[in-house]
Design a protein around this motif. Structure first.
Motif, mmCIF file in Angstrom:
data_model
loop_
_atom_site.group_PDB
_atom_site.id
_atom_site.type_symbol
_atom_site.label_atom_id
_atom_site.label_comp_id
_atom_site.label_asym_id
_atom_site.label_seq_id
_atom_site.Cartn_x
_atom_site.Cartn_y
_atom_site.Cartn_z
ATOM 1 N N ALA A 87 1.027 -45.487 56.754
ATOM 2 C CA ALA A 87 1.038 -45.780 55.314
ATOM 3 C C ALA A 87 1.207 -44.516 54.480
ATOM 4 O O ALA A 87 1.688 -44.577 53.340
ATOM 5 C CB ALA A 87 -0.250 -46.501 54.909
ATOM 6 N N SER A 88 0.842 -43.357 55.030
ATOM 7 C CA SER A 88 0.966 -42.100 54.287
ATOM 8 C C SER A 88 2.422 -41.729 54.028
ATOM 9 O O SER A 88 2.699 -40.849 53.211
ATOM 10 C CB SER A 88 0.269 -40.971 55.040
ATOM 11 O OG SER A 88 0.937 -40.691 56.264
ATOM 12 N N LEU A 89 3.360 -42.407 54.701
ATOM 13 C CA LEU A 89 4.785 -42.128 54.526
ATOM 14 C C LEU A 89 5.430 -42.983 53.438
ATOM 15 O O LEU A 89 6.620 -42.835 53.168
ATOM 16 C CB LEU A 89 5.525 -42.345 55.847
ATOM 17 C CG LEU A 89 5.086 -41.485 57.029
ATOM 18 C CD1 LEU A 89 5.834 -41.891 58.278
ATOM 19 C CD2 LEU A 89 5.291 -40.013 56.724
ATOM 20 N N THR A 141 7.766 -41.287 65.042
ATOM 21 C CA THR A 141 8.008 -42.260 63.979
ATOM 22 C C THR A 141 9.500 -42.533 63.852
ATOM 23 O O THR A 141 10.320 -41.614 63.943
ATOM 24 C CB THR A 141 7.487 -41.739 62.625
ATOM 25 O OG1 THR A 141 6.160 -41.239 62.791
ATOM 26 C CG2 THR A 141 7.479 -42.844 61.578
ATOM 27 N N TRP A 142 9.845 -43.791 63.623
ATOM 28 C CA TRP A 142 11.241 -44.138 63.362
ATOM 29 C C TRP A 142 11.261 -45.266 62.322
ATOM 30 O O TRP A 142 10.229 -45.869 62.025
ATOM 31 C CB TRP A 142 11.974 -44.548 64.629
ATOM 32 C CG TRP A 142 11.574 -45.885 65.211
ATOM 33 C CD1 TRP A 142 10.474 -46.168 65.952
ATOM 34 C CD2 TRP A 142 12.301 -47.112 65.069
ATOM 35 N NE1 TRP A 142 10.457 -47.496 66.291
ATOM 36 C CE2 TRP A 142 11.563 -48.097 65.771
ATOM 37 C CE3 TRP A 142 13.487 -47.467 64.437
ATOM 38 C CZ2 TRP A 142 11.985 -49.434 65.843
ATOM 39 C CZ3 TRP A 142 13.907 -48.795 64.509
ATOM 40 C CH2 TRP A 142 13.161 -49.762 65.201
ATOM 41 N N ALA A 143 12.425 -45.507 61.755
ATOM 42 C CA ALA A 143 12.529 -46.485 60.675
ATOM 43 C C ALA A 143 13.754 -47.371 60.858
ATOM 44 O O ALA A 143 14.792 -46.932 61.361
ATOM 45 C CB ALA A 143 12.603 -45.779 59.321
ATOM 46 N N VAL A 147 8.884 -49.067 58.909
ATOM 47 C CA VAL A 147 8.628 -47.774 59.530
ATOM 48 C C VAL A 147 7.595 -47.991 60.627
ATOM 49 O O VAL A 147 6.523 -48.546 60.378
ATOM 50 C CB VAL A 147 8.116 -46.735 58.512
ATOM 51 C CG1 VAL A 147 7.917 -45.384 59.185
ATOM 52 C CG2 VAL A 147 9.083 -46.614 57.336
ATOM 53 N N VAL A 148 7.923 -47.581 61.842
ATOM 54 C CA VAL A 148 7.059 -47.761 63.004
ATOM 55 C C VAL A 148 6.496 -46.400 63.392
ATOM 56 O O VAL A 148 7.261 -45.450 63.637
ATOM 57 C CB VAL A 148 7.837 -48.368 64.188
ATOM 58 C CG1 VAL A 148 6.923 -48.521 65.406
ATOM 59 C CG2 VAL A 148 8.440 -49.716 63.798
ATOM 60 N N SER A 202 -3.753 -47.702 67.706
ATOM 61 C CA SER A 202 -2.739 -47.109 68.569
ATOM 62 C C SER A 202 -1.372 -47.044 67.908
ATOM 63 O O SER A 202 -0.509 -46.257 68.342
ATOM 64 C CB SER A 202 -2.615 -47.915 69.869
ATOM 65 O OG SER A 202 -2.237 -49.265 69.574
ATOM 66 N N ALA A 203 -1.146 -47.855 66.867
ATOM 67 C CA ALA A 203 0.157 -47.909 66.207
ATOM 68 C C ALA A 203 -0.007 -48.520 64.824
ATOM 69 O O ALA A 203 -1.004 -49.194 64.525
ATOM 70 C CB ALA A 203 1.151 -48.732 67.028
ATOM 71 N N GLY A 204 0.996 -48.279 63.989
ATOM 72 C CA GLY A 204 1.015 -48.863 62.656
ATOM 73 C C GLY A 204 2.440 -49.191 62.247
ATOM 74 O O GLY A 204 3.393 -48.565 62.723
ATOM 75 N N VAL A 205 2.560 -50.168 61.380
ATOM 76 C CA VAL A 205 3.860 -50.601 60.872
ATOM 77 C C VAL A 205 3.781 -50.651 59.348
ATOM 78 O O VAL A 205 2.865 -51.273 58.790
ATOM 79 C CB VAL A 205 4.251 -51.980 61.426
ATOM 80 C CG1 VAL A 205 5.524 -52.494 60.787
ATOM 81 C CG2 VAL A 205 4.422 -51.910 62.942
#
Length: 304
Positions: free
Chosen positions: A276-278, A144-146, A269-270, A219-222
């Motif tokens: 979303a939990s972040l 994860t990165w932002a 946040v990628v 596979s991914a979330g934003v």
């Protein structure tokens, strides 16, 4: 994080050996697309989470600051919505032009920080806005990165600029405007989540602190968070294409008088499908930082 400046016109941000952001500050697109710097984003494994010039809207480019209504100017790209006529191609497509970087470095905590000055000009080349843009990128964990985006816009004209959207001009439920994320074609039909849970396209026009978008194959979330002090409405699409942005001018125009400054900010946040939990942890810290930056920049003169 590392910054690579060896590619002309592009500033590259890497997490380890993986390019997670390509910030194109010298775009080559035609005037009709309202050329502007944009960031193409990827996961820490290198999978793209943004689109560039998709067939449905070629003026959509990764993550960018895109404003369809700035007075009489269009800094979104393509035709302009005219109430009673629909979308009309007018000679009003402006451009955002990179003037230079004040800063491009990685600090002791590994945060890549970029400060850029941009000139916003009308289609005829006359000055409209000067902007100081501050971008940061940081690793959150291995997957994860932002990125944070903070823009301070100063009105250079001798008249009031009204910042709006097609909805503020009379088109129902089309309030796109602001720091806009366009997802890849493969994200179409993915899940849109809000603090209340699964929201879908019904999130469009509703206020809130954040929205998240999860790819259909998970596979991914934003996760996108609004940096404003009070929740703005959101522009959100999944069924037609993948797109999110906090849209402060969704319903009504905001006037900016000559010489005054307007601030827009957001965090992205990628990560994976659970990004979303972040929102309440990482997201809250990023928004607090943006708001602190907002107070500092508003007190700083942006020179013409």
């Amino acid at each position: 994080m590392r910054i690579d400046t060896t590619t002309p016109g592009t500033l590259t941000v890497l997490a380890g050996d993986v390019t997670v952001a390509s910030y194109v500050h010298a775009p080559t697109e035609v005037q009709l697309e309202s050329p502007r710097p944009y960031a193409l984003l990827a996961t820490t494994s290198g999978a793209a989470v943004t689109a560039y010039r998709p067939d449905d809207h070629v003026w959509h480019k990764g993550l960018s600051l895109a404003l369809p209504v700035v007075g009489k100017h269009n800094f979104w790209g393509g035709p302009t919505y005219v109430h009673g006529e629909g979308y009309v191609q007018l000679p009003n497509n402006g451009a955002q032009t990179h003037r230079g970087f004040e800063l491009a470095e990685v600090d002791g905590d590994g945060v890549a920080r970029i400060v850029e000055i941009l000139d916003w000009t009308a289609e005829d080349g006359s000055p409209v806005i000067v902007e100081r843009r501050t971008l940061t990128a940081r690793s959150i964990d291995d997957g994860t990165w932002a990125l944070t985006w903070h823009s301070a816009l100063r009105n250079l004209t001798d008249g009031v600029l009204g910042f709006g959207s097609p909805t503020s001009k009379g088109r129902e439920n089309a309030g796109y405007c602001g720091i806009f994320w366009r997802g890849p074609v493969t994200f179409q039909g993915g899940e849109i989540l809000s603090p209340a849970g699964l929201a879908g396209d019904e999130a469009r026009g509703e206020p809130g602190p954040w929205l998240a978008f999860v790819a259909p194959d998970r596979s991914a979330g934003v996760l996108v968070l609004d940096g404003a002090e009070a929740p703005n409405p959101w522009f959100a699409r999944s069924e037609e294409y993948a797109g999110l942005n906090p849209a402060p001018f969704f319903y009504t125009e905001t006037p900016l008088v000559p010489g005054e400054t307007l601030v827009l900010s957001a965090a992205v946040v990628v990560g994976d499908a659970e990004v979303a939990s972040l929102a309440d942890t990482v997201g809250t810290a990023l928004v607090a930082e943006l708001r602190a930056t907002r107070n500092t920049i508003e007190e700083t003169e942006i020179t013409r």
